[in-house]
Design a protein around this motif. Sequence first.
Motif, short mmCIF file in Angstrom:
data_model
loop_
_atom_site.label_atom_id
_atom_site.label_comp_id
_atom_site.label_asym_id
_atom_site.label_seq_id
_atom_site.Cartn_x
_atom_site.Cartn_y
_atom_site.Cartn_z
N TYR A 160 35.40 48.18 48.52
CA TYR A 160 35.30 46.85 49.12
C TYR A 160 35.41 45.77 48.05
CZ TYR A 160 33.52 43.18 52.16
OH TYR A 160 33.37 42.03 52.89
N HIS A 161 36.34 44.86 48.17
CA HIS A 161 36.58 43.74 47.25
C HIS A 161 36.89 44.17 45.82
CE1 HIS A 161 35.72 40.55 50.06
NE2 HIS A 161 34.58 41.11 50.40
N GLN A 162 37.35 45.40 45.63
CA GLN A 162 37.62 45.90 44.29
C GLN A 162 38.66 45.05 43.56
OE1 GLN A 162 38.70 50.01 44.11
NE2 GLN A 162 39.34 49.92 41.99
N VAL A 163 39.76 44.72 44.22
CA VAL A 163 40.81 43.94 43.56
C VAL A 163 40.27 42.57 43.17
CG1 VAL A 163 43.06 42.83 43.90
CG2 VAL A 163 42.68 45.18 44.69
N LYS A 164 39.52 41.93 44.04
CA LYS A 164 38.96 40.61 43.73
C LYS A 164 38.04 40.69 42.51
CE LYS A 164 39.31 38.78 48.38
NZ LYS A 164 38.60 38.21 49.51
N ARG A 165 37.23 41.73 42.43
CA ARG A 165 36.33 41.89 41.28
C ARG A 165 37.09 42.16 40.00
NH1 ARG A 165 33.02 45.13 45.06
NH2 ARG A 165 33.93 46.92 44.02
N MET A 166 38.15 42.98 40.08
CA MET A 166 38.94 43.30 38.89
C MET A 166 39.64 42.05 38.35
SD MET A 166 40.54 46.90 40.19
CE MET A 166 41.79 46.97 38.97
N VAL A 167 40.22 41.27 39.24
CA VAL A 167 40.92 40.06 38.82
C VAL A 167 39.92 39.02 38.29
CG1 VAL A 167 42.36 38.15 39.65
CG2 VAL A 167 42.89 40.50 40.33
N ALA A 168 38.76 38.92 38.92
CA ALA A 168 37.72 37.99 38.45
C ALA A 168 37.23 38.38 37.06
CB ALA A 168 36.56 37.94 39.44
N ALA A 169 37.16 39.68 36.77
CA ALA A 169 36.71 40.13 35.45
C ALA A 169 37.68 39.70 34.36
CB ALA A 169 36.55 41.65 35.45
N ALA A 170 38.95 39.46 34.74
CA ALA A 170 39.94 38.99 33.78
C ALA A 170 40.00 37.46 33.73
CB ALA A 170 41.32 39.55 34.15
N GLY A 171 39.08 36.80 34.45
CA GLY A 171 39.00 35.34 34.41
C GLY A 171 39.92 34.64 35.39
N ASN A 172 40.38 35.34 36.42
CA ASN A 172 41.26 34.75 37.43
C ASN A 172 40.64 34.91 38.80
OD1 ASN A 172 43.67 33.89 35.88
ND2 ASN A 172 43.70 36.04 35.31
N ARG A 173 41.37 34.47 39.84
CA ARG A 173 40.87 34.65 41.20
C ARG A 173 42.00 35.06 42.12
NH1 ARG A 173 41.89 29.85 44.26
NH2 ARG A 173 42.62 28.23 42.87
N VAL A 174 41.66 35.72 43.19
CA VAL A 174 42.62 36.17 44.20
C VAL A 174 42.64 35.16 45.33
CG1 VAL A 174 43.13 37.96 45.90
CG2 VAL A 174 42.28 38.60 43.63
N GLU A 175 43.83 34.67 45.66
CA GLU A 175 43.97 33.78 46.80
C GLU A 175 44.41 34.53 48.05
OE1 GLU A 175 46.25 30.29 46.00
OE2 GLU A 175 45.04 29.76 44.26
N THR A 176 45.32 35.47 47.90
CA THR A 176 45.76 36.30 49.03
C THR A 176 46.03 37.71 48.54
OG1 THR A 176 48.09 35.74 48.73
CG2 THR A 176 46.86 34.38 50.28
N LEU A 177 45.88 38.67 49.45
CA LEU A 177 46.19 40.06 49.17
C LEU A 177 47.21 40.56 50.18
CD1 LEU A 177 42.63 41.57 48.61
CD2 LEU A 177 44.40 41.27 46.89
N HIS A 178 48.10 41.44 49.75
CA HIS A 178 49.04 42.08 50.65
C HIS A 178 49.09 43.55 50.31
CE1 HIS A 178 52.58 42.91 53.04
NE2 HIS A 178 53.10 43.51 51.98
N ARG A 179 48.75 44.39 51.28
CA ARG A 179 48.83 45.84 51.07
C ARG A 179 50.22 46.27 51.51
NH1 ARG A 179 44.19 49.90 52.51
NH2 ARG A 179 43.20 48.00 51.87
N SER A 180 50.97 46.91 50.62
CA SER A 180 52.34 47.31 50.93
C SER A 180 52.47 48.80 51.19
CB SER A 180 53.28 46.89 49.80
OG SER A 180 52.89 47.53 48.59
N GLN A 181 51.47 49.58 50.79
CA GLN A 181 51.58 51.03 50.94
C GLN A 181 50.19 51.63 50.98
OE1 GLN A 181 54.42 52.72 48.26
NE2 GLN A 181 53.58 54.76 48.42
#
Length: 75
Positions: free
Chosen positions: A26-47
Amino acid sequence: NETLAAHAAELLSPQHLKLTLLQGKYHQVKRMVAAAGNRVETLHRSQIGGLKLDDALAPGQWRWLGADDLALLKG
């Protein structure tokens, strides 16, 4: 606290990142990107597994899965 890691990452543009995860939390991508000092605005699952999602489906739309689709998910 568990460590979050991507299996693969590719910077497609300054605003687009393609991540490959072997297992998602849950929210793994958002946490990973935040750890690099950025933020997620939208996500798209392609596969999901071996099943590539249909580009013709609009957000929120769905379709029934056939036997071949289910086999791709089970890997």
